[in-house]
Structure formats: C-alpha cells, structure tokens
Write an enzyme that holds these catalytic residues in place. Structure first.
Site, PDB file in Angstrom:
ATOM      1  N   ASN A 136       0.863  -1.176   0.000  1.00  0.00           N
ATOM      2  CA  ASN A 136       0.000   0.000   0.000  1.00  0.00           C
ATOM      3  C   ASN A 136       0.903   1.230   0.000  1.00  0.00           C
ATOM      4  OD1 ASN A 136      -1.788   2.060   0.459  1.00  0.00           O
ATOM      5  ND2 ASN A 136      -2.379   1.390   2.521  1.00  0.00           N
ATOM      6  N   LYS A 141       0.086   4.261  -0.269  1.00  0.00           N
ATOM      7  CA  LYS A 141      -0.543   5.469   0.304  1.00  0.00           C
ATOM      8  C   LYS A 141      -0.304   6.649  -0.652  1.00  0.00           C
ATOM      9  CE  LYS A 141      -0.106   3.272   4.741  1.00  0.00           C
ATOM     10  NZ  LYS A 141       0.034   3.377   6.192  1.00  0.00           N
ATOM     11  N   HIS A 200      -9.414   1.237   4.968  1.00  0.00           N
ATOM     12  CA  HIS A 200      -8.116   1.419   5.634  1.00  0.00           C
ATOM     13  C   HIS A 200      -8.285   2.382   6.814  1.00  0.00           C
ATOM     14  CE1 HIS A 200      -3.985   2.640   6.365  1.00  0.00           C
ATOM     15  NE2 HIS A 200      -3.650   1.485   5.812  1.00  0.00           N
ATOM     16  N   GLU A 251      -6.633   4.819   7.748  1.00  0.00           N
ATOM     17  CA  GLU A 251      -6.478   6.248   7.423  1.00  0.00           C
ATOM     18  C   GLU A 251      -7.752   6.795   6.785  1.00  0.00           C
ATOM     19  OE1 GLU A 251      -2.779   5.643   5.370  1.00  0.00           O
ATOM     20  OE2 GLU A 251      -1.924   5.062   7.303  1.00  0.00           O
ATOM     21  N   GLU A 296      -5.176  -4.669  10.728  1.00  0.00           N
ATOM     22  CA  GLU A 296      -4.171  -3.628  10.912  1.00  0.00           C
ATOM     23  C   GLU A 296      -4.469  -2.838  12.192  1.00  0.00           C
ATOM     24  OE1 GLU A 296      -2.181  -2.640   6.874  1.00  0.00           O
ATOM     25  OE2 GLU A 296      -3.836  -1.264   7.199  1.00  0.00           O
ATOM     26  N   GLY A 343       2.801   2.535  10.674  1.00  0.00           N
ATOM     27  CA  GLY A 343       3.751   3.633  10.475  1.00  0.00           C
ATOM     28  C   GLY A 343       4.482   4.059  11.730  1.00  0.00           C
ATOM     29  N   SER A 377       3.790  -1.882  10.374  1.00  0.00           N
ATOM     30  CA  SER A 377       5.243  -1.956  10.572  1.00  0.00           C
ATOM     31  C   SER A 377       5.833  -3.316  10.205  1.00  0.00           C
ATOM     32  CB  SER A 377       5.611  -1.554  12.013  1.00  0.00           C
ATOM     33  OG  SER A 377       5.187  -0.226  12.284  1.00  0.00           O
TER      34      SER A 377
END
Ligand code: 13P
Length: 253
Positions: free
Chosen positions: A9, A11, A95, A97, A167, A173, A213
């Site tokens: 991904n 992003k 996701h 985000e 996730e 991240g 991560s």
C-alpha cells in the site's frame, strides 16, 4: 490451502513515473514468484501506467479506495468500473487512514465492499483497533463490529474472494509492530467471526493479512502463524529492493 498474499500500500507516495520504475525493478528482482501473490496498490494517477507495465505478469494491481456509485456528479471520486479499466483486480477498503483521517463510517465501508464485488474487484477489507481501544480490552468488540458491518451485504459464495487485513492502528507507520502472537490471536478471532457469519469451511478459505510496521526482518514471524496468510505493507513497499526482500522472506527463501 490458502496462497500467501503480500500487498504493498503505497498510500500518497510516488508519481506515475516513479511508480512504473519501482514495479519494473520489482518484477525484474522477483522473477516468477508463483508461490506468493503480490499486489501493488499505487495512488490513482499511477494506476493506468502501472497497470500497463504489469500486464501479462503475475504481480497484481489494486487501488487504495473507491466510491460506490458507477458515475455521475461526485467530484473527486473514482468508480469501481474506472479501477477495472486501469487493470485493477483488488481494492483496499476501510483502511484506518480512510476511517480515522477522512471519517469513513462502517456503513460507507459496507457500500464500498458491495460495489467492489459487483464490479468483480476483490476487496482487501481493513479492520483494526485504536490504541485506546486495545488498552481497555475492546479489540475484539471493535473488530467484530467492523466485520459485521462491512460484510452485511456479502453472500456466502463471495466471502472467499475477500482478503481481510488486520491492521491495529497503533502499529501503522509507528515501527511498533504487533507481536506475531497477538496478531495471530486477532486473526483467529476474525476467522471465528467469519465462521459465525458464514460457516467454518467458508471461513477457512478466507485469507487474512497482518499489517502494521511489517519489514523484511519480521514478515516471516507473521506468516508462520496458523491464521495469518500474508501482510499489508506500507513504508517497506516503497523501495523495490526492500519490498522484494520482504516478499522473498515471507516464503522463507
Ligand atoms: P506501515 O507498513 O508503514 O506500518 O503501514 C501499514 C499499512 O497501513 C498498510 O496498509
């Protein structure tokens, strides 16, 4: 037997040209990786050129989001059919985000999953808890709520086309990856939840990824767990050599 699946991904990273260069390098580095499915998820502007670059090979293309309508006055949105036309086979939906930066709701996630399936796109459905939710022991409550909502319109014969990505938001991240054991516990819980919503046999066919991560150094620990069939990778998918190493390490080569 569930085939391992590793997604990259990207992003909001890479211009179309940078993206094409990355996938060309990745393809040359990996050669014929028949034992693991690799999916690259670039930003929208890079989908078409990367789709052309990957055509005929075994690296698959995915988008990072979609909108559920087919066409019309929806400024800024991209339809499932447009993604198919770029060569996408997969699409990331829900996701964290999207949920937490853009306020996407469970109901919207459900509409997106349905729209993707109707267009023949395979959803990579993301679920996962916030740190505050984990700390008060609500991981399973949150993940179950997200799954039940997103899958409300998904029929039994369709469920195996989805990939579920677990996730945990606190691991994304941050360099603070979940332990493989904790990720396995939640992946197992996801599979049990699917068995409850559908049946045991159908739940056994669904591939579950861990994301947060994941690096070349830790990927094999997740893949060694019984209910984890792959990884959804952010930062470590942005350099061809690093991502290629991660993919090789995932299968123990
Ligand atoms: P990182 O691998 O950068 O933690 O991102 C994970 C992720 O969000 C993949 O979708």
């Amino acid at each position: 037997m569930r085939k391992p699946v590793i997604g990259g991904n990207w992003k909001m990273n890479k211009t179309p040209q940078e993206g094409v260069e990355l996938v060309a390098e990745l393809r040359d580095d990996l050669g014929d990786m028949a034992d693991v499915e690799v999916i690259i998820c670039p930003p929208y502007p890079a989908l078409l050129p990367i789709g052309s670059e990957l055509a005929g090979g075994n690296i698959k293309l995915g988008a990072q989001d979609l909108y559920w309508e087919k066409e019309g006055a929806f400024t800024g949105q991209v339809s499932p059919g447009m993604l198919r036309a770029c060569g996408c086979q997969y699409v990331i939906i829900g996701h964290s985000e999207r949920r937490h930066v853009f306020g996407e709701t469970d109901a919207q996630v459900a509409k997106k999953v349905r729209a993707a399936l109707d267009e023949g796109l395979k959803p990579i459905l993301c679920v996962g808890e916030l740190l505050a939710e984990r700390e008060v022991g609500e991981t399973e409550i949150v993940v179950k709520r997200q799954l039940e909502a997103a899958l409300a319109g998904v029929r039994g014969e369709e469920i195996s086309t989805l990939v579920i990505a677990y996730e945990p938001v606190w691991a994304i991240g941050t360099g603070r990856a979940s332990t493989a054991e904790d990720a396995q516990d939640v992946a197992h819980f996801i599979r049990r939840t699917l068995a409850g919503l559908y049946d045991r046999e159908k739940s056994e066919a669904v591939r579950i990824q861990y994301g947060g991560s994941v690096k070349p150094e830790n990927v094999k620990f997740y893949l060694a767990e019984a209910d984890i069939d792959g990884a959804l990778v952010g930062g470590a998918s942005l350099k061809a050599a690093v991502f290629a190493q991660l993919i090789r390490n995932s299968t123990g080569r």
